[in-house]
Design a protein around this motif. Structure first.
Motif, PDB file in Angstrom:
ATOM      1  N   LEU A 126      77.504  67.060  26.465  1.00 20.37           N
ATOM      2  CA  LEU A 126      76.580  65.896  27.095  1.00 20.37           C
ATOM      3  C   LEU A 126      75.654  67.315  27.363  1.00 20.37           C
ATOM      4  O   LEU A 126      74.439  66.914  26.713  1.00 20.37           O
ATOM      5  CB  LEU A 126      77.492  65.013  28.197  1.00 20.37           C
ATOM      6  CG  LEU A 126      78.346  64.425  28.147  1.00 20.37           C
ATOM      7  CD1 LEU A 126      78.733  63.799  29.218  1.00 20.37           C
ATOM      8  CD2 LEU A 126      77.102  62.976  27.107  1.00 20.37           C
ATOM      9  N   TYR A 129      73.779  67.880  24.234  1.00 23.11           N
ATOM     10  CA  TYR A 129      73.415  66.534  23.781  1.00 23.11           C
ATOM     11  C   TYR A 129      71.908  66.293  24.557  1.00 23.11           C
ATOM     12  O   TYR A 129      70.690  66.195  24.622  1.00 23.11           O
ATOM     13  CB  TYR A 129      74.126  65.279  24.309  1.00 23.11           C
ATOM     14  CG  TYR A 129      73.793  64.352  23.016  1.00 23.11           C
ATOM     15  CD1 TYR A 129      73.111  64.015  22.335  1.00 23.11           C
ATOM     16  CD2 TYR A 129      73.461  63.581  24.456  1.00 23.11           C
ATOM     17  CE1 TYR A 129      72.097  62.784  21.823  1.00 23.11           C
ATOM     18  CE2 TYR A 129      72.444  62.020  24.507  1.00 23.11           C
ATOM     19  CZ  TYR A 129      71.661  61.864  22.596  1.00 23.11           C
ATOM     20  OH  TYR A 129      71.083  60.895  22.060  1.00 23.11           O
ATOM     21  N   LYS A 130      72.240  66.957  25.654  1.00 23.67           N
ATOM     22  CA  LYS A 130      70.764  66.603  26.929  1.00 23.67           C
ATOM     23  C   LYS A 130      69.674  67.521  26.676  1.00 23.67           C
ATOM     24  O   LYS A 130      68.780  67.451  27.139  1.00 23.67           O
ATOM     25  CB  LYS A 130      71.086  66.409  28.008  1.00 23.67           C
ATOM     26  CG  LYS A 130      72.207  65.227  28.686  1.00 23.67           C
ATOM     27  CD  LYS A 130      72.483  65.402  30.851  1.00 23.67           C
ATOM     28  CE  LYS A 130      73.087  64.050  30.240  1.00 23.67           C
ATOM     29  NZ  LYS A 130      74.083  64.374  31.611  1.00 23.67           N
ATOM     30  N   GLU A 135      74.311  66.268  17.054  1.00 21.16           N
ATOM     31  CA  GLU A 135      75.209  66.087  17.042  1.00 21.16           C
ATOM     32  C   GLU A 135      75.892  67.168  16.162  1.00 21.16           C
ATOM     33  O   GLU A 135      77.183  67.925  15.623  1.00 21.16           O
ATOM     34  CB  GLU A 135      76.199  64.975  16.242  1.00 21.16           C
ATOM     35  CG  GLU A 135      75.144  64.187  17.576  1.00 21.16           C
ATOM     36  CD  GLU A 135      75.299  62.491  16.525  1.00 21.16           C
ATOM     37  OE1 GLU A 135      76.222  62.142  15.238  1.00 21.16           O
ATOM     38  OE2 GLU A 135      75.713  61.666  18.065  1.00 21.16           O
ATOM     39  N   GLU A 150      80.570  63.122  17.428  1.00 18.65           N
ATOM     40  CA  GLU A 150      79.983  61.423  17.603  1.00 18.65           C
ATOM     41  C   GLU A 150      80.323  60.216  18.030  1.00 18.65           C
ATOM     42  O   GLU A 150      79.704  59.809  18.784  1.00 18.65           O
ATOM     43  CB  GLU A 150      79.955  61.756  15.979  1.00 18.65           C
ATOM     44  CG  GLU A 150      79.035  61.512  14.883  1.00 18.65           C
ATOM     45  CD  GLU A 150      78.933  61.386  13.615  1.00 18.65           C
ATOM     46  OE1 GLU A 150      79.708  60.823  13.659  1.00 18.65           O
ATOM     47  OE2 GLU A 150      77.894  61.865  13.001  1.00 18.65           O
ATOM     48  N   LEU A 153      79.388  60.945  22.148  1.00 15.85           N
ATOM     49  CA  LEU A 153      78.411  60.868  22.254  1.00 15.85           C
ATOM     50  C   LEU A 153      78.065  59.130  22.044  1.00 15.85           C
ATOM     51  O   LEU A 153      77.081  58.986  23.315  1.00 15.85           O
ATOM     52  CB  LEU A 153      77.170  61.692  21.212  1.00 15.85           C
ATOM     53  CG  LEU A 153      77.365  63.073  21.744  1.00 15.85           C
ATOM     54  CD1 LEU A 153      76.731  63.865  21.197  1.00 15.85           C
ATOM     55  CD2 LEU A 153      76.949  63.813  23.150  1.00 15.85           C
ATOM     56  N   ASN A 154      78.440  58.713  21.554  1.00 16.72           N
ATOM     57  CA  ASN A 154      78.360  57.332  21.268  1.00 16.72           C
ATOM     58  C   ASN A 154      78.912  56.399  22.771  1.00 16.72           C
ATOM     59  O   ASN A 154      77.880  56.043  23.131  1.00 16.72           O
ATOM     60  CB  ASN A 154      78.942  56.802  19.905  1.00 16.72           C
ATOM     61  CG  ASN A 154      78.087  56.961  18.874  1.00 16.72           C
ATOM     62  OD1 ASN A 154      77.547  57.401  18.548  1.00 16.72           O
ATOM     63  ND2 ASN A 154      78.687  57.376  17.569  1.00 16.72           N
ATOM     64  N   PHE A 156      78.652  58.244  25.760  1.00 15.02           N
ATOM     65  CA  PHE A 156      78.233  58.674  26.359  1.00 15.02           C
ATOM     66  C   PHE A 156      77.267  58.018  26.833  1.00 15.02           C
ATOM     67  O   PHE A 156      76.048  56.940  27.273  1.00 15.02           O
ATOM     68  CB  PHE A 156      77.610  59.909  26.422  1.00 15.02           C
ATOM     69  CG  PHE A 156      76.643  60.626  27.218  1.00 15.02           C
ATOM     70  CD1 PHE A 156      77.113  60.834  28.957  1.00 15.02           C
ATOM     71  CD2 PHE A 156      75.594  60.519  26.849  1.00 15.02           C
ATOM     72  CE1 PHE A 156      76.090  61.278  29.517  1.00 15.02           C
ATOM     73  CE2 PHE A 156      74.500  60.892  28.044  1.00 15.02           C
ATOM     74  CZ  PHE A 156      74.428  60.815  28.721  1.00 15.02           C
ATOM     75  N   LYS A 157      75.954  56.857  25.099  1.00 17.38           N
ATOM     76  CA  LYS A 157      75.082  56.579  25.366  1.00 17.38           C
ATOM     77  C   LYS A 157      75.099  54.940  25.431  1.00 17.38           C
ATOM     78  O   LYS A 157      74.613  54.680  26.119  1.00 17.38           O
ATOM     79  CB  LYS A 157      74.435  57.005  23.714  1.00 17.38           C
ATOM     80  CG  LYS A 157      73.935  57.713  23.340  1.00 17.38           C
ATOM     81  CD  LYS A 157      73.692  57.778  21.896  1.00 17.38           C
ATOM     82  CE  LYS A 157      73.506  59.127  21.075  1.00 17.38           C
ATOM     83  NZ  LYS A 157      73.460  59.072  19.791  1.00 17.38           N
ATOM     84  N   LYS A 158      76.416  54.698  25.045  1.00 21.87           N
ATOM     85  CA  LYS A 158      76.750  53.316  25.750  1.00 21.87           C
ATOM     86  C   LYS A 158      76.947  53.387  26.714  1.00 21.87           C
ATOM     87  O   LYS A 158      76.902  52.009  27.210  1.00 21.87           O
ATOM     88  CB  LYS A 158      78.431  52.537  24.442  1.00 21.87           C
ATOM     89  CG  LYS A 158      77.821  52.241  23.049  1.00 21.87           C
ATOM     90  CD  LYS A 158      79.448  51.457  22.896  1.00 21.87           C
ATOM     91  CE  LYS A 158      79.138  51.344  21.337  1.00 21.87           C
ATOM     92  NZ  LYS A 158      80.383  50.241  20.907  1.00 21.87           N
ATOM     93  N   GLN A 160      75.389  54.965  28.905  1.00 17.97           N
ATOM     94  CA  GLN A 160      73.951  54.792  30.073  1.00 17.97           C
ATOM     95  C   GLN A 160      73.711  53.618  29.265  1.00 17.97           C
ATOM     96  O   GLN A 160      72.651  52.966  30.596  1.00 17.97           O
ATOM     97  CB  GLN A 160      73.298  56.007  29.411  1.00 17.97           C
ATOM     98  CG  GLN A 160      73.730  57.274  29.781  1.00 17.97           C
ATOM     99  CD  GLN A 160      72.680  58.313  29.184  1.00 17.97           C
ATOM    100  OE1 GLN A 160      72.056  58.233  28.164  1.00 17.97           O
ATOM    101  NE2 GLN A 160      72.243  59.548  29.396  1.00 17.97           N
ATOM    102  N   SER A 161      73.354  53.128  28.546  1.00 17.36           N
ATOM    103  CA  SER A 161      73.100  51.427  28.507  1.00 17.36           C
ATOM    104  C   SER A 161      73.456  50.405  28.873  1.00 17.36           C
ATOM    105  O   SER A 161      72.849  49.478  29.587  1.00 17.36           O
ATOM    106  CB  SER A 161      73.417  51.128  26.758  1.00 17.36           C
ATOM    107  OG  SER A 161      74.211  50.560  26.483  1.00 17.36           O
TER     108      SER A 161
END
Length: 164
Positions: A126, A129-130, A135, A150, A153-154, A156-158, A160-161
């Motif tokens: 993370l 990535y930040k 990736e 992947e 990170l996916n 982490f993205k979910k 955050q959403s």
């Protein structure tokens, strides 16, 4: 004619002197050869003595090594025997439930340690990535599979959403 006789006599004397000198040189060479043969025999004798002493020392060292290894082996065997006795005594004194509980505790410690390692790896991913790494770059830097990077990170993205 007298001159020729003198010349021939001088030549005969010269040949005799050369022969005498040749005999002297040959005698010296025979002496040197005999001395060389004596030296060679002395060298061979000393080499044989040296080889025999080295072989004797080698045999002594080998025997000391074998004794040392046997001593170490006997100590290891004794240590194993003592540990087996201790283990048997502990197992005899413990109930099956207690053994099962200890085994579960050990498994829990392993699981906690493994999860801590994964959390540290995820934090590194993370952070990179930040900082703007792709990736593929993150997988290469952390020496991990691209699919694992992947996935994390996916997730982490979910996460955050959902928080938005």
């Amino acid at each position: 004619m007298i001159l020729l006789d003198w010349f021939l006599m001088a030549m005969v004397i010269l040949v005799i002197l050369v022969n005498i000198r040749s005999f002297l040189v040959l005698a010296e060479l025979k002496q040197k050869r005999a001395q060389m043969i004596e030296d060679i025999n002395a060298i061979h004798g000393s080499m044989e003595e040296f080889v025999m002493s080295v072989e004797k020392e080698n045999d002594e060292l080998y025997q000391r090594f074998v004794d040392h290894v046997q001593m170490k082996d006997s100590k290891i065997v004794e240590r194993i025997r003592l540990l087996e006795e201790k283990l048997n005594n502990e197992m005899a004194g413990s109930s099956p439930m207690k053994l099962q509980q200890e085994q579960q505790d050990d498994e829990a410690h392993v699981y906690v340690a493994a999860s801590e390692v994964h959390e540290q790896e995820n934090d590194k991913m993370l952070k990179l990535y930040k900082q703007g790494f792709s990736e593929k770059q993150i997988a290469k830097v952390l020496q991990m599979d691209l699919g694992e990077v992947e996935l994390v990170l996916n997730m982490f993205k979910k996460k955050q959403s959902y928080q938005k």
